[in-house]
Scaffold this motif. Structure first.
Motif, mmCIF file in Angstrom:
data_model
loop_
_atom_site.group_PDB
_atom_site.id
_atom_site.type_symbol
_atom_site.label_atom_id
_atom_site.label_comp_id
_atom_site.label_asym_id
_atom_site.label_seq_id
_atom_site.Cartn_x
_atom_site.Cartn_y
_atom_site.Cartn_z
ATOM 1 N N ALA A 132 0.872 -1.172 0.000
ATOM 2 C CA ALA A 132 0.000 0.000 0.000
ATOM 3 C C ALA A 132 0.913 1.226 0.000
ATOM 4 O O ALA A 132 1.890 1.267 0.745
ATOM 5 N N VAL A 133 0.615 2.180 -0.864
ATOM 6 C CA VAL A 133 1.463 3.368 -0.977
ATOM 7 C C VAL A 133 0.621 4.632 -0.817
ATOM 8 O O VAL A 133 -0.578 4.625 -1.065
ATOM 9 N N LEU A 134 1.273 5.688 -0.392
ATOM 10 C CA LEU A 134 0.622 6.982 -0.252
ATOM 11 C C LEU A 134 0.826 7.808 -1.510
ATOM 12 O O LEU A 134 1.675 7.494 -2.345
ATOM 13 N N GLU A 135 0.078 8.863 -1.626
ATOM 14 C CA GLU A 135 0.241 9.782 -2.742
ATOM 15 C C GLU A 135 1.650 10.366 -2.710
ATOM 16 O O GLU A 135 2.185 10.678 -1.645
ATOM 17 N N ASN A 136 2.269 10.490 -3.858
ATOM 18 C CA ASN A 136 3.625 11.033 -4.050
ATOM 19 C C ASN A 136 4.725 10.129 -3.496
ATOM 20 O O ASN A 136 5.859 10.556 -3.372
ATOM 21 N N ALA A 137 4.410 8.885 -3.172
ATOM 22 C CA ALA A 137 5.435 7.947 -2.719
ATOM 23 C C ALA A 137 6.270 7.520 -3.921
ATOM 24 O O ALA A 137 5.713 7.204 -4.978
ATOM 25 N N PRO A 138 7.599 7.495 -3.790
ATOM 26 C CA PRO A 138 8.420 7.033 -4.912
ATOM 27 C C PRO A 138 8.176 5.544 -5.173
ATOM 28 O O PRO A 138 8.102 4.757 -4.235
ATOM 29 N N LEU A 139 8.046 5.188 -6.445
ATOM 30 C CA LEU A 139 7.779 3.795 -6.821
ATOM 31 C C LEU A 139 8.966 3.159 -7.526
ATOM 32 O O LEU A 139 9.374 2.068 -7.194
ATOM 33 N N VAL A 140 9.479 3.878 -8.536
ATOM 34 C CA VAL A 140 10.546 3.334 -9.382
ATOM 35 C C VAL A 140 11.538 4.450 -9.696
ATOM 36 O O VAL A 140 11.128 5.585 -9.931
#
Length: 144
Positions: A132-140
């Motif tokens: 689960a990720v939050l808004e603006n969380a770095p993904l790649v």
């Protein structure tokens, strides 16, 4: 006035309640008035439970240091919304084109394709499927 159809011995009767008091009622049955006795059901009230407080053991609080969330850099693809990572379509070392889908996430009950913001090579993947990720969380992270 309340009207009812009452069946007695397989014969229907039209009944109109004209006046209702505590223990009597005036009713009209097929055009004729009658004064009848009214029986009230007595409902049993439950006795209150004897509730005793339960002694709780004292709560010991510990401060746990949470790892700091990574901050996004200019080379990172970030989550546009809070959501759940469904699938990751790239791995470190893969070359990607600008606009290529790199992962899929569910946000607000919809599946969203997260696309590369520029061409380059996948340097790092910060998430895994099911995260689960939050808004603006770095993904790649995409490098040159």
């Amino acid at each position: 006035m309340k009207e009812y159809v009452v069946t007695i011995n397989d014969k229907p009767y039209n009944v109109v309640i004209k006046k209702l008091q505590t223990d009597t009622a005036v009713v009209e049955v097929d055009g004729e008035e009658y004064e009848v006795g009214v029986e009230r059901k007595v409902t049993r009230h439950l006795e209150p439970l004897d509730v005793k407080p339960v002694r709780k053991s004292p709560v010991v609080s510990e401060t746990v240091a949470m790892p700091a969330a990574p901050t996004a850099s200019a080379n990172d693809i970030v989550s546009p919304l809070p959501g759940l990572i469904l699938s990751i379509l790239v791995k470190p070392g893969d070359a990607v084109k600008s606009g290529q889908t790199v992962l899929k996430m569910e946000a607000m009950k919809m599946e969203n394709e997260i696309k590369a913001t520029k061409a380059g090579t996948i340097k790092e993947i910060y998430v895994k499927e099911g995260d689960a990720v939050l808004e603006n969380a770095p993904l790649v992270k995409i490098g040159e």
